[in-house]
Motif scaffolding. Structure first.
Motif, PDB file in Angstrom:
ATOM      1  N   PHE A 111       0.808  -1.214   0.000  1.00  0.00           N
ATOM      2  CA  PHE A 111       0.000   0.000   0.000  1.00  0.00           C
ATOM      3  C   PHE A 111       0.847   1.273   0.000  1.00  0.00           C
ATOM      4  N   VAL A 112       2.171   1.129   0.227  1.00  0.00           N
ATOM      5  CA  VAL A 112       3.063   2.286   0.116  1.00  0.00           C
ATOM      6  C   VAL A 112       3.400   2.432  -1.364  1.00  0.00           C
ATOM      7  N   LYS A 113       2.857   3.459  -1.989  1.00  0.00           N
ATOM      8  CA  LYS A 113       2.956   3.593  -3.433  1.00  0.00           C
ATOM      9  C   LYS A 113       4.252   4.243  -3.882  1.00  0.00           C
ATOM     10  N   GLY A 114       4.959   4.895  -2.956  1.00  0.00           N
ATOM     11  CA  GLY A 114       6.213   5.522  -3.312  1.00  0.00           C
ATOM     12  C   GLY A 114       6.364   6.852  -2.620  1.00  0.00           C
ATOM     13  N   VAL A 115       7.168   7.730  -3.238  1.00  0.00           N
ATOM     14  CA  VAL A 115       7.405   9.053  -2.671  1.00  0.00           C
ATOM     15  C   VAL A 115       7.187  10.106  -3.750  1.00  0.00           C
ATOM     16  N   ILE A 116       6.871  11.314  -3.296  1.00  0.00           N
ATOM     17  CA  ILE A 116       6.785  12.457  -4.202  1.00  0.00           C
ATOM     18  C   ILE A 116       7.703  13.544  -3.649  1.00  0.00           C
ATOM     19  N   ASN A 117       8.136  14.405  -4.551  1.00  0.00           N
ATOM     20  CA  ASN A 117       8.913  15.561  -4.140  1.00  0.00           C
ATOM     21  C   ASN A 117       7.943  16.729  -4.083  1.00  0.00           C
ATOM     22  N   GLY A 133      10.271  20.421  -2.571  1.00  0.00           N
ATOM     23  CA  GLY A 133      11.597  20.140  -2.021  1.00  0.00           C
ATOM     24  C   GLY A 133      11.628  19.158  -0.868  1.00  0.00           C
ATOM     25  N   VAL A 134      10.465  18.658  -0.453  1.00  0.00           N
ATOM     26  CA  VAL A 134      10.417  17.683   0.647  1.00  0.00           C
ATOM     27  C   VAL A 134       9.982  16.334   0.079  1.00  0.00           C
ATOM     28  N   VAL A 135      10.780  15.302   0.334  1.00  0.00           N
ATOM     29  CA  VAL A 135      10.413  13.955  -0.107  1.00  0.00           C
ATOM     30  C   VAL A 135       9.354  13.426   0.848  1.00  0.00           C
ATOM     31  N   THR A 136       8.177  13.125   0.295  1.00  0.00           N
ATOM     32  CA  THR A 136       7.026  12.730   1.110  1.00  0.00           C
ATOM     33  C   THR A 136       6.562  11.341   0.701  1.00  0.00           C
ATOM     34  N   PRO A 137       6.533  10.383   1.649  1.00  0.00           N
ATOM     35  CA  PRO A 137       6.000   9.056   1.318  1.00  0.00           C
ATOM     36  C   PRO A 137       4.500   9.132   1.059  1.00  0.00           C
ATOM     37  N   VAL A 138       4.017   8.282   0.147  1.00  0.00           N
ATOM     38  CA  VAL A 138       2.599   8.277  -0.220  1.00  0.00           C
ATOM     39  C   VAL A 138       2.060   6.855  -0.101  1.00  0.00           C
ATOM     40  N   ILE A 139       0.916   6.734   0.605  1.00  0.00           N
ATOM     41  CA  ILE A 139       0.251   5.437   0.713  1.00  0.00           C
ATOM     42  C   ILE A 139      -1.101   5.514   0.003  1.00  0.00           C
ATOM     43  N   ASP A 140      -1.577   4.362  -0.455  1.00  0.00           N
ATOM     44  CA  ASP A 140      -2.903   4.276  -1.037  1.00  0.00           C
ATOM     45  C   ASP A 140      -3.833   3.778   0.065  1.00  0.00           C
ATOM     46  N   LEU A 141      -4.781   4.625   0.478  1.00  0.00           N
ATOM     47  CA  LEU A 141      -5.672   4.224   1.578  1.00  0.00           C
ATOM     48  C   LEU A 141      -6.515   3.015   1.217  1.00  0.00           C
TER      49      LEU A 141
END
Length: 153
Positions: free
Chosen positions: A42-48, A51-59
């Protein structure tokens, strides 16, 4: 009368959910994600994000719902949990509403297949509308937060 709770309403698999406005940093349109190896599905990856690397999950994936294609309505809600910012992919982010805390019931054991520990409560909004309020600390449990912290480094 107690203080109204401001909640951002979003849709996920035909249900309406809410998260407290003060925990939401920003709501973003879908954008390309960079996959990260050795993370839960469910952790789909990260986005910038600025300037901040943010982890992204699919609920949907987090709650065991079938995943669907992202649409123009799909959004990434960036929330702050403890010292971590995480993006949650939702089907759409609809609304900001005020909820009377006196109209929030404890969650039943399971709501729509989601365990009670992920839920803060069920809010009655108007005559026929129920809003499932998420407990973000549980949605992003300690172990997973530690894993996500490692992504940032």
């Amino acid at each position: 009368m107690s203080q109204e709770l401001k909640v951002i309403v979003f849709a996920l698999a035909d249900e309406e959910y809410g998260v407290e406005v003060e925990k939401v940093r920003t709501i973003e349109r879908m954008q390309p994600l960079t996959r990260v190896p050795k993370t839960p599905g469910f952790v789909k990856g990260v986005i910038n994000l600025r300037g901040v690397v943010t982890p992204v999950i699919d609920l949907r994936g987090r709650f065991g719902f079938p995943e669907t294609q992202y649409t123009d309505n799909s959004r990434i809600i960036i929330v702050g949990v403890e010292d971590l910012e995480v993006g949650m992919i939702v089907d759409s982010a609809n609304d900001v509403i005020d909820v009377d805390p006196e109209l929030i019931d404890d969650p039943p054991e399971i709501v729509g297949g989601i365990k009670a520990k992920y839920l803060q409560g069920i809010a009655k909004v108007g005559e026929h509308r129920l809003l499932i309020l998420l407990n973000l600390k549980e949605v992003l449990s300690k172990n997973e937060i530690v894993q996500l912290d490692n992504i940032e480094e």
